[in-house]
Design an enzyme around this catalytic site. Sequence first.
Site, PDB file in Angstrom:
ATOM      1  N   SER A 138      54.839  19.486  39.305  1.00  0.00           N
ATOM      2  CA  SER A 138      54.363  20.099  40.463  1.00  0.00           C
ATOM      3  C   SER A 138      55.087  19.442  41.625  1.00  0.00           C
ATOM      4  CB  SER A 138      52.721  19.735  40.686  1.00  0.00           C
ATOM      5  OG  SER A 138      52.053  20.318  39.445  1.00  0.00           O
ATOM      6  N   ILE A 163      63.034  24.121  30.236  1.00  0.00           N
ATOM      7  CA  ILE A 163      64.003  24.907  30.922  1.00  0.00           C
ATOM      8  C   ILE A 163      64.233  26.182  30.213  1.00  0.00           C
ATOM      9  CG2 ILE A 163      66.248  25.372  31.813  1.00  0.00           C
ATOM     10  CD1 ILE A 163      64.516  23.206  33.285  1.00  0.00           C
ATOM     11  N   THR A 164      63.674  27.357  30.604  1.00  0.00           N
ATOM     12  CA  THR A 164      63.661  28.651  30.022  1.00  0.00           C
ATOM     13  C   THR A 164      65.059  29.022  30.003  1.00  0.00           C
ATOM     14  OG1 THR A 164      61.456  29.275  30.845  1.00  0.00           O
ATOM     15  CG2 THR A 164      62.940  31.023  30.339  1.00  0.00           C
ATOM     16  N   HIS A 346      37.236  42.416  20.922  1.00  0.00           N
ATOM     17  CA  HIS A 346      37.798  42.638  19.367  1.00  0.00           C
ATOM     18  C   HIS A 346      36.997  41.959  18.420  1.00  0.00           C
ATOM     19  CE1 HIS A 346      41.549  44.537  21.172  1.00  0.00           C
ATOM     20  NE2 HIS A 346      41.705  44.695  19.918  1.00  0.00           N
ATOM     21  N   GLU A 371      55.821  28.152  37.575  1.00  0.00           N
ATOM     22  CA  GLU A 371      55.978  28.496  39.116  1.00  0.00           C
ATOM     23  C   GLU A 371      54.966  28.187  40.056  1.00  0.00           C
ATOM     24  OE1 GLU A 371      58.477  30.647  40.675  1.00  0.00           O
ATOM     25  OE2 GLU A 371      59.958  30.268  38.926  1.00  0.00           O
TER      26      GLU A 371
HETATM   27  C1  LIG Z   1      56.971  27.671  28.657  1.00  0.00           C
HETATM   28  C2  LIG Z   1      57.388  27.108  29.933  1.00  0.00           C
HETATM   29  C3  LIG Z   1      58.288  27.541  30.630  1.00  0.00           C
HETATM   30  C4  LIG Z   1      59.090  26.713  31.908  1.00  0.00           C
HETATM   31  N1  LIG Z   1      59.986  27.138  32.428  1.00  0.00           N
HETATM   32  C5  LIG Z   1      60.491  26.408  33.345  1.00  0.00           C
HETATM   33  C6  LIG Z   1      62.079  26.546  33.925  1.00  0.00           C
HETATM   34  O1  LIG Z   1      62.590  27.722  33.456  1.00  0.00           O
HETATM   35  N2  LIG Z   1      62.438  25.937  34.893  1.00  0.00           N
HETATM   36  C7  LIG Z   1      61.966  24.786  35.551  1.00  0.00           C
HETATM   37  O2  LIG Z   1      62.375  24.067  36.302  1.00  0.00           O
HETATM   38  N3  LIG Z   1      60.745  24.652  34.940  1.00  0.00           N
HETATM   39  C8  LIG Z   1      60.017  25.420  34.196  1.00  0.00           C
HETATM   40  N4  LIG Z   1      58.592  25.063  33.528  1.00  0.00           N
HETATM   41  C9  LIG Z   1      57.903  23.940  34.003  1.00  0.00           C
HETATM   42  C10 LIG Z   1      56.716  24.382  34.861  1.00  0.00           C
HETATM   43  O3  LIG Z   1      57.222  24.937  36.114  1.00  0.00           O
HETATM   44  C11 LIG Z   1      55.901  22.998  35.047  1.00  0.00           C
HETATM   45  O4  LIG Z   1      55.274  22.830  33.820  1.00  0.00           O
HETATM   46  C12 LIG Z   1      54.787  23.251  36.152  1.00  0.00           C
HETATM   47  O5  LIG Z   1      55.465  23.083  37.399  1.00  0.00           O
HETATM   48  C13 LIG Z   1      54.090  22.010  36.163  1.00  0.00           C
HETATM   49  O6  LIG Z   1      54.574  20.740  36.041  1.00  0.00           O
HETATM   50  P1  LIG Z   1      53.897  19.566  35.009  1.00  0.00           P
HETATM   51  O7  LIG Z   1      54.077  20.337  33.664  1.00  0.00           O
HETATM   52  O8  LIG Z   1      54.951  18.528  35.208  1.00  0.00           O
HETATM   53  O9  LIG Z   1      52.611  19.561  35.228  1.00  0.00           O
HETATM   54  P2  LIG Z   1      52.014  18.086  36.391  1.00  0.00           P
HETATM   55  O10 LIG Z   1      52.730  18.425  37.716  1.00  0.00           O
HETATM   56  O11 LIG Z   1      52.077  16.991  35.960  1.00  0.00           O
HETATM   57  O12 LIG Z   1      50.522  18.539  36.658  1.00  0.00           O
HETATM   58  C14 LIG Z   1      49.396  18.275  35.646  1.00  0.00           C
HETATM   59  C15 LIG Z   1      48.144  18.879  36.102  1.00  0.00           C
HETATM   60  O13 LIG Z   1      47.866  18.076  37.254  1.00  0.00           O
HETATM   61  C16 LIG Z   1      47.613  19.011  38.317  1.00  0.00           C
HETATM   62  N5  LIG Z   1      48.159  18.500  39.876  1.00  0.00           N
HETATM   63  C17 LIG Z   1      49.270  18.190  39.724  1.00  0.00           C
HETATM   64  N6  LIG Z   1      49.435  17.919  41.234  1.00  0.00           N
HETATM   65  C18 LIG Z   1      48.349  18.296  41.949  1.00  0.00           C
HETATM   66  C19 LIG Z   1      47.713  18.113  43.240  1.00  0.00           C
HETATM   67  N7  LIG Z   1      48.727  17.704  43.989  1.00  0.00           N
HETATM   68  N8  LIG Z   1      46.542  18.452  43.365  1.00  0.00           N
HETATM   69  C20 LIG Z   1      45.556  18.863  42.389  1.00  0.00           C
HETATM   70  N9  LIG Z   1      46.004  19.085  40.879  1.00  0.00           N
HETATM   71  C21 LIG Z   1      47.554  18.648  40.750  1.00  0.00           C
HETATM   72  C22 LIG Z   1      48.504  20.290  38.015  1.00  0.00           C
HETATM   73  O14 LIG Z   1      48.027  21.396  38.659  1.00  0.00           O
HETATM   74  C23 LIG Z   1      48.231  20.377  36.302  1.00  0.00           C
HETATM   75  O15 LIG Z   1      46.864  20.875  36.098  1.00  0.00           O
HETATM   76  C24 LIG Z   1      58.123  25.632  32.249  1.00  0.00           C
HETATM   77  C25 LIG Z   1      57.059  25.254  31.683  1.00  0.00           C
HETATM   78  C26 LIG Z   1      56.789  25.637  30.624  1.00  0.00           C
HETATM   79  C27 LIG Z   1      55.515  25.104  29.727  1.00  0.00           C
END
Ligand SMILES: Cc1cc2nc3c(=O)[nH]c(=O)nc-3n(C[C@H](O)[C@H](O)[C@H](O)COP(=O)(O)OP(=O)(O)OC[C@H]3O[C@@H](n4cnc5c(N)ncnc54)[C@H](O)[C@@H]3O)c2cc1C
Length: 389
Positions: A138, A163-164, A346, A371
């Site tokens: 995030s 990374i997609t 369903h 995103e």
């Molecule tokens: C199938 C898939 C495809 C993807 N494709 C791409 C891609 O092509 N390129 C790319 O760069 N990334 C990609 N991602 C990454 C995706 O964008 C991230 O998983 C997403 O941004 C969340 O980051 P994180 O998983 O590290 O979660 P974290 O940031 O660790 O968040 C964990 C939880 O804490 C919450 N949280 C975090 N910060 C805060 C805050 N300040 N206040 C309140 N709540 C908070 C979040 O909302 C979440 O619920 C992909 C992910 C998946 C699973």
Amino acid sequence: MDFLERIASAADLPREEALLVGSVQALARGKIAERAQGYDAAGEFPWDNVRDLNALGLNGMFIPEAYGGAPCSYAAYLHCVLAISAACASTGVIWATNFHATKPLIDLGSEEQKRRLLPRMAQGGLAALCITEPSAGSDATGMATRMTARGDTVRVNGGKTFITNGDVADLYLVFGKWEGLGDGKQAITALLVEKGTPGLAVVRKEDKMGHRASSTCALSFEECLVPRANVLGQPGEGLAILLRSLNRSRPSVAAHALGIARAAFEDAVAYINERKQSGKRIVEFQGIQFLLADLASEMALCLAWLWHVARLVDEGANDMGVDASVLKLRASDLAMRIATEAVQLHGGYGYIADNRVERLLRDAKITQIWEGTNQLHRQLIGRSFVAHR
Ligand SMILES: Cc1cc2nc3c(=O)[nH]c(=O)nc-3n(C[C@H](O)[C@H](O)[C@H](O)COP(=O)(O)OP(=O)(O)OC[C@H]3O[C@@H](n4cnc5c(N)ncnc54)[C@H](O)[C@@H]3O)c2cc1C
């Protein structure tokens, strides 16, 4: 034509664009939808779908003519994302990622970069957008990938996760921090990395809940040497490039979510028009009709907002981050809600993999996470009301 079909219709587009969207819708409802369950079950990359989309020259719709494309409006692009994602969400994200990763090059690349790299994309290349890292999700500004200038080359060291298209891309747009500019967001830099560059490796392909036919990979960069000519913009301009590109990719992710929502709604309505209990079709129960009314009206409002945001983009608006956040948030929450209700409608059959709604529910979940998670979008929207004193 019901009111949802009317609001989803591409009739307002210029004739040429409406024809292309019509061809994509036909392909999506036909071959792509038919193959979706098999690809999902096998967790196999849908090369047939990529080939069929490329046969329509679909990457060309966002690439300027000078580099081999045949550009269309952003609204037409969103229509295509919606149609493909309704048929196969995996194929939807694979194709949309080409747009997300290539658009910054189109908008901000040098003439030399565009001449060298865009024709391959126009011919059907795949692209990947590399932002997320194991400890920077995030808060992308926490990224630790380092880029060090050495004469005519840039040495990249670090790792990206989730990374997609990570294992299939021809072109990677990679964000990292430029050595010598500090450790903060002012150091973030965007770099174009071509397939096969020594030092770029796929470490792992993830086994996922949904979007099982798209590939999601962990990548490593170890002493990866990239020509300095591949820096997009200037070192240190990466964050501005990233934020600008999100204004284009978030509406696209919303269209993708609305495609899943639309498919789930259609399946649910078709099923409850057939299924009878207590001597009546399920759709005849008033409680069910209230639910349909809520879901359909929410969908109509989201689609109307989608076209509003599309118009902003087509008119060249830059200050539209909150509009895009509202869209991404509501569209993805709606996709999850409709997919959940579609499974519920369903009954037990919704829990069985033979029914498409089972996949749609698994596919819907990630739309609330990628995103920018929906918590993050709620913060961005809420923060926009804080008065600056
Ligand atoms: C199938 C898939 C495809 C993807 N494709 C791409 C891609 O092509 N390129 C790319 O760069 N990334 C990609 N991602 C990454 C995706 O964008 C991230 O998983 C997403 O941004 C969340 O980051 P994180 O998983 O590290 O979660 P974290 O940031 O660790 O968040 C964990 C939880 O804490 C919450 N949280 C975090 N910060 C805060 C805050 N300040 N206040 C309140 N709540 C908070 C979040 O909302 C979440 O619920 C992909 C992910 C998946 C699973």
